[in-house]
Write a protein that holds these residues in place. Sequence first.
Motif, PDB file in Angstrom:
ATOM      1  N   VAL A  99       4.444  -1.359   3.317  1.00  0.00           N
ATOM      2  CA  VAL A  99       3.862  -0.026   3.451  1.00  0.00           C
ATOM      3  C   VAL A  99       4.858   1.040   3.014  1.00  0.00           C
ATOM      4  N   LEU A 100       4.398   1.926   2.135  1.00  0.00           N
ATOM      5  CA  LEU A 100       5.179   3.078   1.698  1.00  0.00           C
ATOM      6  C   LEU A 100       4.334   4.322   1.919  1.00  0.00           C
ATOM      7  N   ALA A 101       4.864   5.293   2.634  1.00  0.00           N
ATOM      8  CA  ALA A 101       4.095   6.501   2.945  1.00  0.00           C
ATOM      9  C   ALA A 101       4.926   7.742   2.646  1.00  0.00           C
ATOM     10  N   VAL A 107       0.862  -1.194   0.000  1.00  0.00           N
ATOM     11  CA  VAL A 107       0.000   0.000   0.000  1.00  0.00           C
ATOM     12  C   VAL A 107       0.888   1.231   0.000  1.00  0.00           C
ATOM     13  N   VAL A 108       0.409   2.284  -0.681  1.00  0.00           N
ATOM     14  CA  VAL A 108       1.155   3.537  -0.776  1.00  0.00           C
ATOM     15  C   VAL A 108       0.228   4.685  -0.400  1.00  0.00           C
ATOM     16  N   SER A 109       0.660   5.508   0.547  1.00  0.00           N
ATOM     17  CA  SER A 109      -0.111   6.671   0.977  1.00  0.00           C
ATOM     18  C   SER A 109       0.616   7.942   0.565  1.00  0.00           C
ATOM     19  N   PHE A 110      -0.092   8.811  -0.172  1.00  0.00           N
ATOM     20  CA  PHE A 110       0.428  10.113  -0.550  1.00  0.00           C
ATOM     21  C   PHE A 110      -0.309  11.177   0.260  1.00  0.00           C
ATOM     22  N   HIS A 111       0.408  11.934   1.039  1.00  0.00           N
ATOM     23  CA  HIS A 111      -0.124  12.987   1.917  1.00  0.00           C
ATOM     24  C   HIS A 111      -1.436  12.580   2.598  1.00  0.00           C
ATOM     25  N   GLY A 112      -1.467  11.340   3.088  1.00  0.00           N
ATOM     26  CA  GLY A 112      -2.640  10.844   3.804  1.00  0.00           C
ATOM     27  C   GLY A 112      -2.453  10.945   5.307  1.00  0.00           C
ATOM     28  N   LEU A 119       7.923  -0.992   6.731  1.00  0.00           N
ATOM     29  CA  LEU A 119       7.530   0.392   6.461  1.00  0.00           C
ATOM     30  C   LEU A 119       8.669   1.174   5.845  1.00  0.00           C
ATOM     31  N   ARG A 120       8.323   1.967   4.833  1.00  0.00           N
ATOM     32  CA  ARG A 120       9.233   2.966   4.289  1.00  0.00           C
ATOM     33  C   ARG A 120       8.471   4.295   4.314  1.00  0.00           C
ATOM     34  N   LEU A 121       9.027   5.282   4.944  1.00  0.00           N
ATOM     35  CA  LEU A 121       8.363   6.583   5.061  1.00  0.00           C
ATOM     36  C   LEU A 121       9.290   7.675   4.561  1.00  0.00           C
ATOM     37  N   VAL A 122       8.749   8.532   3.705  1.00  0.00           N
ATOM     38  CA  VAL A 122       9.513   9.653   3.158  1.00  0.00           C
ATOM     39  C   VAL A 122       8.824  10.942   3.578  1.00  0.00           C
TER      40      VAL A 122
END
Length: 268
Positions: free
Chosen positions: A185-187, A163-168, A215-218
């Motif tokens: 998870v990528l956020a 799953v990928v979240s963009f500015h969520g 998790l990968r978070l940017v």
Amino acid sequence: MASLIRLSTFTVLVVLFCTGAALAEVRTESVEYEVDGEPFVGYLAYDDAVEGERPGVLVVHEWWGLDDYARRRAEELAELGYTAFALNMYGKGKLAEHPEDAQAFMQATLGDRRAMEARFAAGLSILQAHATTDPERIAAQGYCFGGAVVLNMARLGLDLDGVVSFHGSLGSDIEAEPGSVEAKVLAFTGGADPFVPAEQVAGFVEEMQTAQAELRLVSYPGVQHSFTVPDADETGAKFDLPMAYDRRADRHSWRTTAAFYREIFTGD
């Protein structure tokens, strides 16, 4: 040409038309379906030049509803070689033009967990049933409200590759249990997004670590909410909302997502 497809409890009317993009060979389908007796309309895109089944990606719209932006993202995923379905979380004809309406639509959906799961499941079933989709290789990406939705689906342990979240939103009433998150998870978040403050980011990281999720978070320094949406500056000015497009963050997050999908779907 129209065909009627029955998927468990969902009735789907698929209407096929060409986008006119001759080089990309992208085709789109407007998909009408029902969830709990209510009508919904989604948008499916795929490249018919790609042979055989390919991975599928669900696209979950912003709090405004299923609009041209979400449709365009589905088409861009099709250009990458995936079958993409921009599902509808609000219902047919429910497209907000004012933040107050968007807020009401969003809260009604997030506040009804059963309805949220059912609407996502309907979109998932449609994507998996399409002739071009490999039903065993599925991911989901969402924007703003949609980012919160896909993260909640991961928290609930849905069988998704990623799953990928963009500015969520990264906070939720649903908390992941240890070992429950199957999806990678990528956020992506803006470091200057007041809707996703630093303490929420920290809490999300701790939650994912406790859940033993990958998790990968940017976080992009100085970047505001809706940074992938080209119209964000105009919308922010119109409604006095803290949002702005950022070309660098948009392009970087898209390239990173494309690499993420190649990795989870092919191992490259």
